[in-house]
Design an enzyme around this catalytic site. Sequence first.
Site, short mmCIF file in Angstrom:
data_model
loop_
_atom_site.label_atom_id
_atom_site.label_comp_id
_atom_site.label_asym_id
_atom_site.label_seq_id
_atom_site.Cartn_x
_atom_site.Cartn_y
_atom_site.Cartn_z
N LEU A 101 0.83 -1.19 0.08
CA LEU A 101 0.01 -0.03 -0.14
C LEU A 101 1.01 1.34 -0.13
CD1 LEU A 101 -2.68 -1.07 2.64
CD2 LEU A 101 -2.97 -0.94 0.11
N ASP A 102 0.44 2.21 -0.83
CA ASP A 102 1.40 3.51 -0.78
C ASP A 102 1.40 4.09 0.79
OD1 ASP A 102 1.31 3.23 -3.52
OD2 ASP A 102 -0.08 4.48 -3.83
N LYS A 103 2.51 4.80 0.83
CA LYS A 103 2.53 5.52 2.06
C LYS A 103 1.47 6.16 2.82
CE LYS A 103 5.82 8.83 4.51
NZ LYS A 103 6.96 9.76 4.46
#
Length: 243
Positions: A101-103
Amino acid sequence: MRLDKFLCDMQLGTRSQVKESIKKGLVTVNGTPVRTPDFKLDERNDMVTYMGQALTYQNLYYYMLHKPAGVVTATRDNHESTVMDLLSDVRGKDLSPVGRLDKDTEGLLLITNDGELAHKLLSPGKHVAKTYYVECTGTLTEEKQVLLENGVDIGDNELTRPAEVKLISQSDCSYIMELTITEGRFHQIKRMVQAVGGCVTYLKRLSMGTLSLDANLPKGACRPLTEKEILDLKQLTKTVSAR
Ligand code: URA
């Protein structure tokens, strides 16, 4: 399996710590104290206790993390906090996140050391469904919704695979939807929304295959998967297949 390895796998200490415990007589096998760390054990059938507590052999561990924004999905990073930093005090060697998952993305992240299950869940041919709650700028016309559902050009060689869109609410310049995709391309949701002229302002993963984010799990917390959740995921990877 050696008794000291068994105890290490059960996360009861380092190899030298468990050897000490064994030598002190804290460990019994089938009711008899065993003081030799290299004692050979049938881990499936022998009954082992540590300080009076019965141990059931387990070396595969599965956790659901409610990922908050601001941490990166990696096992380690020299500059940033990672999702693994949120997992102090859990059992299991070689745990790693399943997918990324992106930051700035929140929500469901499965963490396990079951490499086989992870591989199957991520396998492009399996098309495991992932549902996201997505807040966007722009408007979602019927035409754009059909595009998202049928496949959009996000700059790769192929259009995105068919997706499901559930529009939750819409105002003049923003909308909220649930979007279910069966791929895991880099920044896929953000690029899909961009492809229809909007921008993602908030993104949260709600589910992956049969596994849904536990509504009672606070942001930043994790919990072990239940037996049923593990079995359902394993079953899913047998049935979901290339189409
Ligand atoms: N798609 C994205 O754009 N970001 C994520 O974190 C997950 C899916």
